[in-house]
Motif scaffolding. Structure first.
Motif, mmCIF file in Angstrom:
data_model
loop_
_atom_site.group_PDB
_atom_site.id
_atom_site.type_symbol
_atom_site.label_atom_id
_atom_site.label_comp_id
_atom_site.label_asym_id
_atom_site.label_seq_id
_atom_site.Cartn_x
_atom_site.Cartn_y
_atom_site.Cartn_z
ATOM 1 N N UNK A 1 0.843 -1.193 0.000
ATOM 2 C CA UNK A 1 0.000 0.000 0.000
ATOM 3 C C UNK A 1 0.879 1.244 0.000
ATOM 4 N N UNK A 2 0.384 2.272 -0.647
ATOM 5 C CA UNK A 2 1.136 3.526 -0.744
ATOM 6 C C UNK A 2 0.992 4.333 0.536
ATOM 7 N N UNK A 3 2.062 5.016 0.904
ATOM 8 C CA UNK A 3 1.987 6.001 1.981
ATOM 9 C C UNK A 3 1.556 7.323 1.354
ATOM 10 N N UNK A 4 0.382 7.824 1.688
ATOM 11 C CA UNK A 4 -0.091 9.048 1.033
ATOM 12 C C UNK A 4 0.688 10.289 1.428
ATOM 13 N N UNK A 5 1.531 10.184 2.461
ATOM 14 C CA UNK A 5 2.363 11.326 2.837
ATOM 15 C C UNK A 5 3.574 11.494 1.933
ATOM 16 N N UNK A 6 3.848 10.505 1.098
ATOM 17 C CA UNK A 6 5.001 10.585 0.206
ATOM 18 C C UNK A 6 4.767 11.631 -0.882
ATOM 19 N N UNK A 7 5.593 12.672 -0.967
ATOM 20 C CA UNK A 7 5.422 13.676 -2.024
ATOM 21 C C UNK A 7 5.491 13.071 -3.422
ATOM 22 N N UNK A 8 6.334 12.053 -3.582
ATOM 23 C CA UNK A 8 6.454 11.418 -4.892
ATOM 24 C C UNK A 8 5.142 10.757 -5.294
ATOM 25 N N UNK A 9 4.478 10.111 -4.325
ATOM 26 C CA UNK A 9 3.188 9.470 -4.619
ATOM 27 C C UNK A 9 2.128 10.527 -4.902
ATOM 28 N N UNK A 10 2.134 11.593 -4.143
ATOM 29 C CA UNK A 10 1.177 12.675 -4.382
ATOM 30 C C UNK A 10 1.357 13.255 -5.780
ATOM 31 N N UNK A 11 2.601 13.454 -6.184
ATOM 32 C CA UNK A 11 2.869 14.006 -7.510
ATOM 33 C C UNK A 11 2.416 13.050 -8.604
ATOM 34 N N UNK A 12 2.659 11.739 -8.396
ATOM 35 C CA UNK A 12 2.245 10.755 -9.393
ATOM 36 C C UNK A 12 0.728 10.756 -9.549
ATOM 37 N N UNK A 13 0.004 10.757 -8.436
ATOM 38 C CA UNK A 13 -1.459 10.741 -8.504
ATOM 39 C C UNK A 13 -1.990 12.005 -9.182
ATOM 40 N N UNK A 14 -1.313 13.129 -8.966
ATOM 41 C CA UNK A 14 -1.711 14.363 -9.630
ATOM 42 C C UNK A 14 -1.479 14.263 -11.129
ATOM 43 N N UNK A 15 -0.346 13.740 -11.526
ATOM 44 C CA UNK A 15 -0.031 13.606 -12.949
ATOM 45 C C UNK A 15 -0.996 12.655 -13.651
ATOM 46 N N UNK A 16 -1.437 11.625 -12.949
ATOM 47 C CA UNK A 16 -2.306 10.635 -13.573
ATOM 48 C C UNK A 16 -3.676 11.206 -13.906
ATOM 49 N N UNK A 17 -4.055 12.322 -13.282
ATOM 50 C CA UNK A 17 -5.304 12.964 -13.665
ATOM 51 C C UNK A 17 -5.245 13.373 -15.131
ATOM 52 N N UNK A 18 -4.146 13.964 -15.540
ATOM 53 C CA UNK A 18 -3.991 14.376 -16.944
ATOM 54 C C UNK A 18 -4.002 13.174 -17.874
ATOM 55 N N UNK A 19 -3.346 12.098 -17.457
ATOM 56 C CA UNK A 19 -3.338 10.875 -18.256
ATOM 57 C C UNK A 19 -4.762 10.362 -18.458
ATOM 58 N N UNK A 20 -5.530 10.293 -17.395
ATOM 59 C CA UNK A 20 -6.891 9.788 -17.499
ATOM 60 C C UNK A 20 -7.762 10.742 -18.309
ATOM 61 N N UNK A 21 -7.574 12.043 -18.110
ATOM 62 C CA UNK A 21 -8.371 13.025 -18.839
ATOM 63 C C UNK A 21 -8.114 12.971 -20.342
ATOM 64 N N UNK A 22 -6.959 12.458 -20.751
ATOM 65 C CA UNK A 22 -6.617 12.413 -22.178
ATOM 66 C C UNK A 22 -7.552 11.517 -22.978
ATOM 67 N N UNK A 23 -8.284 10.643 -22.288
ATOM 68 C CA UNK A 23 -9.226 9.752 -22.986
ATOM 69 C C UNK A 23 -10.621 10.380 -23.091
ATOM 70 N N UNK A 24 -10.812 11.544 -22.483
ATOM 71 C CA UNK A 24 -12.055 12.273 -22.658
ATOM 72 C C UNK A 24 -13.199 11.957 -21.713
ATOM 73 N N UNK A 25 -12.964 11.349 -20.547
ATOM 74 C CA UNK A 25 -14.090 11.065 -19.651
ATOM 75 C C UNK A 25 -14.568 12.333 -18.946
ATOM 76 N N UNK A 26 -15.645 12.182 -18.201
ATOM 77 C CA UNK A 26 -16.180 13.292 -17.423
ATOM 78 C C UNK A 26 -15.562 13.381 -16.034
ATOM 79 N N UNK A 27 -14.862 12.334 -15.629
ATOM 80 C CA UNK A 27 -14.249 12.328 -14.315
ATOM 81 C C UNK A 27 -13.487 11.046 -14.070
ATOM 82 N N UNK A 28 -12.965 10.923 -12.857
ATOM 83 C CA UNK A 28 -12.140 9.771 -12.492
ATOM 84 C C UNK A 28 -12.611 9.218 -11.151
ATOM 85 N N UNK A 29 -12.386 7.939 -10.955
ATOM 86 C CA UNK A 29 -12.599 7.308 -9.654
ATOM 87 C C UNK A 29 -11.259 6.793 -9.165
#
Length: 692
Positions: free
Chosen positions: A406-434
């Motif tokens: 399991x990921x430690x959510x306090x890790x800045x690297x993990x926080x940055x990755x999760x933020x970047x993945x929003x753009x990746x998911x948005x590239x397919x054109x959905x209305x949102x992410x889960x």
């Protein structure tokens, strides 16, 4: 004995700081403490190799100082079974209006690490008004445990810890409060911890003393050597009135820290979430991308308007997290984009799944350095979770559990990755992410000192780390588009403040008629789902009604309508695909769509009104469930006869004038005298105005 008293409460403590007398002076019921709890507090600390050095409050010698409205029980040092250690503790109790407030200070002048601090311990209670109390228990959306004292007497270790109900916060406990109700008497106990230490809520009983109840908060304080720590306040109310009065105290406290943001309009209007696993963990490609328009039509036929795509990625569901990419076997990235657009053109919405908690230990990410971001236990090894998906294969069921750290959510690297993945998911054109699982899994303490945990406390690594993680993801979604939505799984007050919708769990109807049966037999030990507990406190939170089947029964549709949940259906396996394509449940499909149509007709109040539970209404036949929603001058009362027989409908709303009665068949200008079994209706009222 030491006493505090005002117009509301009469309180007494013994010389060990144990509560011996608790009386609501306005009730006439007298003292509700059957006997003192075993201890006023309990503390556990780690020193050297021993992680379970225990300090029991009943074995200490206190200096007691009495003030007008406050009592302090002071210890300059504490005793274990075989030693005295230089940990100073001051237990404080104060009377503030109708509140008895518990707080404490700990000064650790040793090389020990204090892990647990159990305080207060309120009991022993057996009754508040002569009957067996029920416990309001904040597991996810809420539970009511009828005759909880009797149930606790019969609990064995096979079910829970012996003679106790326990759960951690934040998650699966959704809030830091619990309550006992008995007739017109309520005992509310609420924690006000704005740092959200990992903690445990406990309702303890006894096999020998049947009916005994003790309510306890255990904070995982992790008080370091030479640290001074203040225990968060805990508020006790004993009063005549409904449980909502105590809950109001929690609502007001939450308002001091809980942020608000504007949710996307399509999520505010969402009627139902149609969850689909495109490709399973074991490789079965069940729903290629070109079936998305078909799936949306199936969803719409049940009254759902949003497709939630799980397993849409090449590895299939619950594989290779966080290394996800579009699946060629399902049609490829261009086909995914095109068919999402087709659903949107038909009036629907689509979300794409991502995993925010689990890391596949076989993924390239993990092997190439991602392991740096996993949470570590006190042993210095990762916490592991295992999941396997199976449907027809006994081999898969027994021998293919997939291992994740399991990921430690306090890790800045993990926080940055999760933020970047929003753009990746948005590239397919959905209305949102889960983002799955990050709305309230247990608060694993992380011991990896390379992660920047707040105050260097393992017990804050998950709660405050995840709060920052969710805030980061929420901002990332709105950077894409103000209407780009964020959904997460699980129900908590803390994490829900940072999302747009919860993929809810543990919110489901009970066996038909169970509520009515329990009201008629208060001595019956029984657990009832009680979603009004969370819904009353945080009615602005949008929650789906977790339903793992490819259909919606009328009871599930009625439950969602009455309590204000959004539908959810799940298509996970081959049989699900075959059954829904064959329209195996046409009557249920038509009924759920009709309930959605009824809800849409009154959506301004049902969708954005405040859930007030039973506060503004009088319901003289409690076999009928009635829940109120208010917006401006309008009041809507959703009613549901969840029994096997026709029931008298006898409701009113003082201060309001009846206007309309609505069902799936139509509207009427008069309230019916009765409501048929398993039927719902909506009574609309408007506030009466005085003419001068």
């Amino acid at each position: 004995m030491y006493q505090l008293q005002n117009d509301y409460l009469s309180i007494r403590f013994d010389g060990q700081g144990r509560l011996t007398w608790l009386e609501n002076r306005k009730s006439g019921h007298g003292n509700v403490i059957a006997s003192p709890a075993a201890d006023s507090f309990k503390m556990v600390y780690q020193q050297g190799e021993n992680w379970e050095n225990v300090v029991f409050g009943s074995r200490q010698q206190y200096q007691v100082i009495q003030f007008d409205d406050r009592i302090e029980f002071r210890l300059s040092s504490v005793k274990t079974v075989d030693r005295t250690v230089a940990i100073a503790i001051t237990l404080s109790v104060s009377l503030k209006g109708e509140d008895l407030v518990f707080d404490a200070q700990i000064d650790n002048q040793t090389d020990a690490l204090v892990t647990d601090f159990c305080y207060p311990q309120v009991g022993v209670l057996k009754t508040l008004a002569g009957g067996p109390p029920a416990l309001l228990w904040p597991r996810q959306s809420g539970e009511m445990i009828r005759n909880v004292g009797e149930m606790l007497s019969g609990i064995t270790e096979a079910r829970e810890e012996a003679n106790a109900l326990t759960m951690t916060y934040p998650g699966p406990a959704s809030m830091q409060w619990m309550a006992l109700t008995d007739g017109d008497q309520t005992l509310y106990l609420g924690g006000h911890d704005a740092l959200f230490h990992a903690s445990e809520l406990r309702a303890a009983g006894s096999a020998k003393d049947r009916g005994a109840i003790t309510l306890i908060f255990d904070r995982f304080a992790f008080i370091k050597s030479h640290e001074q720590w203040t225990c968060p306040e805990t508020v006790l109310k004993l009063y005549t009135g409904s449980w909502q009065h105590g809950a109001d105290d929690y609502i007001n406290w939450a308002g001091t820290w809980r942020p608000h943001h504007q949710k996307p309009q399509w999520i505010r209007d969402m009627q139902g979430y149609f969850l689909v696993i495109n490709k399973q963990q074991y490789g079965d490609g069940l729903w290629p991308y070109d079936t998305l328009p078909e799936l949306y039509q199936l969803a719409a036929s049940y009254g759902c308007d949003t497709l939630g795509l799980f397993g849409w990625y090449a590895s299939g569901h619950d594989n290779q997290y966080p290394d996800l990419e579009a699946s060629d076997s399902l049609g490829g990235a261009d086909a995914l984009r095109a068919n999402i657009k087709a659903v949107q053109a038909a009036g629907g919405h689509v979300t794409l799944y991502y995993q925010g908690h689990l890391i596949d230990i076989l993924s390239d990410y993990y092997i190439s350095g991602g392991h740096r971001n996993e949470a570590k236990s006190r042993w210095g090894v990762p916490y592991y979770e295992q999941y396997n998906k199976f449907h027809n294969s006994a081999y898969l069921k027994h021998f293919t559990r997939k291992t994740f750290s399991i990921a430690c959510p306090s890790s800045p690297e993990w926080q940055e990755l999760m933020h970047k993945k929003v753009s990746f998911l948005a590239s397919f054109g959905p209305d949102g992410v889960l983002y799955d699982q990050i709305g309230g899994v247990p608060p694993y303490p992380c011991f990896d000192e390379s992660h920047p945990h707040v105050q260097d406390k393992p017990s804050l690594s998950m709660s405050l780390g995840r709060r920052k993680l969710l805030d980061t993801i929420q901002k990332g979604t709105k950077e894409q588009n103000p209407e780009f939505g964020l959904i997460v799984e699980h129900i908590t007050d803390l994490y829900s403040a940072y999302i747009d919708c919860l993929h809810g769990i543990n919110a489901r109807p009970d066996k038909s008629g169970l509520r009515s049966d329990c009201l008629q037999n208060p001595d019956r030990p029984e657990i009832i789902n009680f979603p009004e507990m969370f819904r009353y406190c945080f009615s602005d939170v949008i929650i789906t009604l977790r339903n793992k089947y490819p259909y919606l029964t009328p009871q599930v549709a009625n439950y969602a309508f009455t309590f204000g949940f959004r539908y959810e259906m799940e298509l996970r396996y081959l049989a699900d695909r075959e059954q829904i394509r064959a329209d195996t449940w046409p009557e249920w499909r038509r009924y759920s769509a009709a309930v959605t149509a009824l809800r849409r007709r009154y959506w301004p109040i049902l969708g954005s009104g405040v859930f007030l539970d039973e506060r503004p209404l009088v319901n003289r036949n409690t076999a009928v469930i009635a829940k109120a929603y208010a917006k401006e001058n309008d009041l809507a009362i959703a009613v549901w006869n969840d029994t096997a027989s026709r029931q008298i409908l006898d409701i009113e709303a003082p201060g309001y004038r009846f206007r309309e009665w609505a069902t799936i068949e139509g509207t009427a200008r008069e309230l019916p005298e009765q409501i048929d079994a398993q039927n719902i209706g909506l009574a609309i009222f408007e506030k009466e105005t005085e003419h001068v």
